[in-house]
Design a protein around this motif. Structure first.
Motif, mmCIF file in Angstrom:
data_model
loop_
_atom_site.group_PDB
_atom_site.id
_atom_site.type_symbol
_atom_site.label_atom_id
_atom_site.label_comp_id
_atom_site.label_asym_id
_atom_site.label_seq_id
_atom_site.Cartn_x
_atom_site.Cartn_y
_atom_site.Cartn_z
ATOM 1 N N LEU A 175 25.170 10.316 -61.656
ATOM 2 C CA LEU A 175 26.022 10.794 -62.565
ATOM 3 C C LEU A 175 25.149 10.976 -63.772
ATOM 4 N N TYR A 176 24.089 9.843 -64.004
ATOM 5 C CA TYR A 176 23.051 9.990 -65.024
ATOM 6 C C TYR A 176 22.243 11.123 -64.907
ATOM 7 N N ASP A 177 21.891 11.515 -63.712
ATOM 8 C CA ASP A 177 21.101 12.807 -63.673
ATOM 9 C C ASP A 177 21.681 13.897 -63.967
ATOM 10 N N LEU A 198 7.062 5.661 -64.939
ATOM 11 C CA LEU A 198 7.119 4.169 -64.467
ATOM 12 C C LEU A 198 8.585 3.863 -64.815
ATOM 13 N N ASP A 199 9.268 2.967 -63.948
ATOM 14 C CA ASP A 199 10.787 2.772 -63.785
ATOM 15 C C ASP A 199 11.043 1.297 -63.004
ATOM 16 N N VAL A 200 12.106 0.578 -63.556
ATOM 17 C CA VAL A 200 12.151 -0.508 -62.621
ATOM 18 C C VAL A 200 13.304 -0.262 -61.714
ATOM 19 N N SER A 201 14.206 0.837 -61.848
ATOM 20 C CA SER A 201 15.283 0.992 -60.986
ATOM 21 C C SER A 201 14.891 1.909 -59.705
ATOM 22 N N ALA A 202 15.212 1.164 -58.554
ATOM 23 C CA ALA A 202 14.878 2.178 -57.373
ATOM 24 C C ALA A 202 15.734 3.236 -57.181
ATOM 25 N N ALA A 233 8.467 7.780 -74.203
ATOM 26 C CA ALA A 233 9.361 6.779 -73.712
ATOM 27 C C ALA A 233 10.959 7.254 -74.312
ATOM 28 N N THR A 234 11.532 7.759 -73.342
ATOM 29 C CA THR A 234 12.936 8.250 -74.047
ATOM 30 C C THR A 234 14.207 7.629 -73.588
ATOM 31 N N PHE A 235 14.664 7.141 -74.741
ATOM 32 C CA PHE A 235 16.216 6.255 -74.312
ATOM 33 C C PHE A 235 15.823 5.014 -73.503
ATOM 34 N N LEU A 236 14.833 4.604 -73.960
ATOM 35 C CA LEU A 236 14.459 3.245 -73.279
ATOM 36 C C LEU A 236 14.232 1.998 -74.337
ATOM 37 N N THR A 237 13.669 2.207 -75.442
ATOM 38 C CA THR A 237 13.355 1.244 -76.377
ATOM 39 C C THR A 237 14.608 0.476 -76.796
ATOM 40 N N MET A 239 6.985 6.209 -69.815
ATOM 41 C CA MET A 239 7.605 4.748 -69.376
ATOM 42 C C MET A 239 9.129 4.837 -69.401
ATOM 43 N N GLY A 240 9.899 4.248 -68.385
ATOM 44 C CA GLY A 240 11.202 4.355 -68.123
ATOM 45 C C GLY A 240 11.596 5.676 -67.819
ATOM 46 N N CYS A 241 11.043 6.229 -66.711
ATOM 47 C CA CYS A 241 11.105 7.636 -66.461
ATOM 48 C C CYS A 241 12.732 8.047 -65.911
ATOM 49 N N GLY A 242 13.435 7.123 -65.662
ATOM 50 C CA GLY A 242 14.592 7.277 -65.081
ATOM 51 C C GLY A 242 14.506 8.302 -63.876
ATOM 52 N N THR A 243 15.483 9.412 -63.856
ATOM 53 C CA THR A 243 15.398 10.168 -62.624
ATOM 54 C C THR A 243 14.650 11.344 -62.852
ATOM 55 N N LEU A 271 16.889 19.241 -76.159
ATOM 56 C CA LEU A 271 16.050 17.853 -77.032
ATOM 57 C C LEU A 271 14.848 17.506 -76.273
ATOM 58 N N ARG A 272 14.940 17.401 -75.020
ATOM 59 C CA ARG A 272 13.954 17.047 -74.219
ATOM 60 C C ARG A 272 12.681 17.891 -74.477
ATOM 61 N N ARG A 273 12.767 19.333 -74.577
ATOM 62 C CA ARG A 273 11.907 20.036 -74.716
ATOM 63 C C ARG A 273 11.237 19.966 -76.208
ATOM 64 N N MET A 288 8.965 -9.901 -63.355
ATOM 65 C CA MET A 288 9.758 -8.356 -62.873
ATOM 66 C C MET A 288 11.215 -8.511 -63.294
ATOM 67 N N ILE A 289 11.640 -7.465 -63.759
ATOM 68 C CA ILE A 289 13.202 -7.346 -64.256
ATOM 69 C C ILE A 289 14.165 -7.404 -63.090
ATOM 70 N N GLY A 290 15.048 -8.381 -63.361
ATOM 71 C CA GLY A 290 16.049 -8.582 -62.202
ATOM 72 C C GLY A 290 17.205 -7.442 -62.006
ATOM 73 N N ALA A 319 7.582 -0.120 -62.090
ATOM 74 C CA ALA A 319 6.949 -1.211 -62.897
ATOM 75 C C ALA A 319 7.442 -1.369 -63.957
ATOM 76 N N ASP A 320 7.299 -2.577 -64.804
ATOM 77 C CA ASP A 320 7.890 -2.842 -65.877
ATOM 78 C C ASP A 320 7.179 -2.187 -67.077
ATOM 79 N N ALA A 321 7.916 -1.299 -67.681
ATOM 80 C CA ALA A 321 7.156 -0.634 -68.825
ATOM 81 C C ALA A 321 6.656 -1.385 -70.000
ATOM 82 N N ARG A 322 7.148 -2.587 -70.228
ATOM 83 C CA ARG A 322 6.808 -3.577 -71.089
ATOM 84 C C ARG A 322 5.685 -4.165 -70.781
HETATM 85 C C1 LIG Z 1 18.703 5.306 -70.413
HETATM 86 S S1 LIG Z 1 17.852 5.604 -69.374
HETATM 87 C C2 LIG Z 1 16.499 6.816 -69.731
HETATM 88 C C3 LIG Z 1 15.637 7.232 -68.440
HETATM 89 C C4 LIG Z 1 14.797 8.612 -68.984
HETATM 90 N N1 LIG Z 1 13.768 8.028 -69.783
HETATM 91 C C5 LIG Z 1 15.629 9.688 -69.557
HETATM 92 O O1 LIG Z 1 15.193 10.297 -70.850
HETATM 93 O O2 LIG Z 1 16.370 9.993 -68.861
HETATM 94 C C6 LIG Z 1 16.636 4.128 -69.287
HETATM 95 C C7 LIG Z 1 15.776 3.891 -67.967
HETATM 96 O O3 LIG Z 1 15.038 2.690 -68.246
HETATM 97 C C8 LIG Z 1 14.603 2.088 -66.975
HETATM 98 N N2 LIG Z 1 14.256 0.557 -67.487
HETATM 99 C C9 LIG Z 1 15.181 -0.076 -68.066
HETATM 100 N N3 LIG Z 1 14.038 -1.402 -68.553
HETATM 101 C C10 LIG Z 1 12.924 -0.933 -68.114
HETATM 102 C C11 LIG Z 1 11.542 -1.624 -67.888
HETATM 103 N N4 LIG Z 1 11.461 -2.902 -68.421
HETATM 104 N N5 LIG Z 1 10.657 -0.885 -67.506
HETATM 105 C C12 LIG Z 1 10.616 0.357 -66.991
HETATM 106 N N6 LIG Z 1 12.033 0.840 -66.924
HETATM 107 C C13 LIG Z 1 13.072 0.210 -67.432
HETATM 108 C C14 LIG Z 1 16.078 2.089 -66.558
HETATM 109 O O4 LIG Z 1 15.695 1.779 -65.040
HETATM 110 C C15 LIG Z 1 16.620 3.500 -66.827
HETATM 111 O O5 LIG Z 1 16.152 4.360 -65.539
#
Ligand SMILES: C[S@@+](CC[C@H](N)C(=O)[O-])C[C@H]1O[C@@H](n2cnc3c(N)ncnc32)[C@H](O)[C@@H]1O
Length: 253
Positions: free
Chosen positions: A16-18, A73-77, A130-134, A49-53, A30-32, A1-3, A100-103
């Motif tokens: 703030l991100y939200d 799914l996201d890794v940040s509580a 997956a937006t702003f994740l890869t 994947m990496g749904c953030g807020t 853009l999201r739409r 799991m990610i640290g 969960a780890d999106a990878r």
């Molecule tokens: C820049 S934010 C984007 C959030 C959301 N997708 C959006 O469009 O607002 C990146 C997100 O990816 C999550 N993240 C980073 N590595 C991840 C992983 N391996 N698996 C799941 N989530 C991950 C972070 O916790 C963060 O919430």
């Protein structure tokens, strides 16, 4: 799991991100468009994947309808807490988030499962977003490949006939622009990327100096991955060319 080095900054700045990522009209528009390009259908199972807020969740639920299922799914509580708040306030019963780890997503046969999401294993996923994740992944190609396999394999384990359309995958992310206006703004963009480059951008110690090059290379790899797996893949550029959106229907393996 990610640290915690990866998750802590997101958790710390989730509020703030939200406000920036969910509430600004530029990003909202853009999201739409991104969800339009993914084009999930009524009744679909959609995984973000990496749904953030959870800024995309309402749009995904709108498209999947009350008979569909949306899972983030996201890794940040901290980010997930915000997403859960959104879901509870809206009263959506078919939208779920989990840590969960999106990878290595937990469905259908992944490993890292937290928060009791065992039931997700049996889901047949129709669409992945997956937006702003890869751009945060050292190896975006293998992550994208895994997501394509997830939708390509849907239904094969259960041997149930799938009367659904083939699966879709969409990624969106930032990189330097090749558009005329964007080129003028590239130095400012590079400065911002350098300033916010998260821990874990392992670029042999030079992550701050070369952060934007790393981001560009990861973007190229991720978007190319979709084109390699989907014969109908398209890439569009938004926001003066800084945002790239690539989507496609995954060809059978
Ligand atoms: C820049 S934010 C984007 C959030 C959301 N997708 C959006 O469009 O607002 C990146 C997100 O990816 C999550 N993240 C980073 N590595 C991840 C992983 N391996 N698996 C799941 N989530 C991950 C972070 O916790 C963060 O919430």
């Amino acid at each position: 799991m990610i640290g915690p080095a990866t998750t802590a900054p997101y958790t710390r700045h989730a509020g703030l991100y939200d406000r920036i990522a969910a509430d600004t009209p530029l990003v909202g528009g853009l999201r739409r468009r991104i969800v339009d390009v993914l084009d999930p259908g009524r009744g679909d199972v959609v995984v973000e994947m990496g749904c953030g807020t959870g800024a995309n969740l309402s749009l995904l639920r709108e498209r999947a309808g009350p008979g569909g299922t949306v899972i983030g799914l996201d890794v940040s509580a901290g980010m997930l807490d915000r997403a859960r708040g959104r879901i509870e306030r809206a009263g959506w019963r078919n939208v779920h988030v989990a840590r969960a780890d999106a990878r290595r997503p937990p469905m259908p046969a992944g490993t890292d499962i937290d928060d009791g999401i065992e039931e997700f294993r049996s889901l047949e996923v129709d669409a992945v977003l997956a937006t702003f994740l890869t751009g945060t992944f050292e190896d975006p190609t293998s992550a994208v490949d895994g997501w394509c396999r997830l939708v390509a394999d849907a239904g094969t384990e259960t041997k149930r006939p799938r009367h659904r359309r083939p699966g879709r995958v969409c990624i969106a992310g930032l990189a330097r622009s090749t558009r005329p206006l964007g080129r003028l703004l590239n130095p400012a963009f590079a400065g911002i990327v350098r300033a916010v480059a998260p821990a874990g951008w392992d670029d042999r110690g030079a992550r701050k100096r070369r952060a934007v090059e790393v981001l560009d290379a990861r973007a190229l790899a991720a978007h190319r991955g979709i084109h390699e797996r989907c014969s109908d893949a398209t890439t569009t550029r938004e926001i003066a060319g800084f945002a790239r959106v690539t989507a496609g229907t995954v060809d059978p393996s």
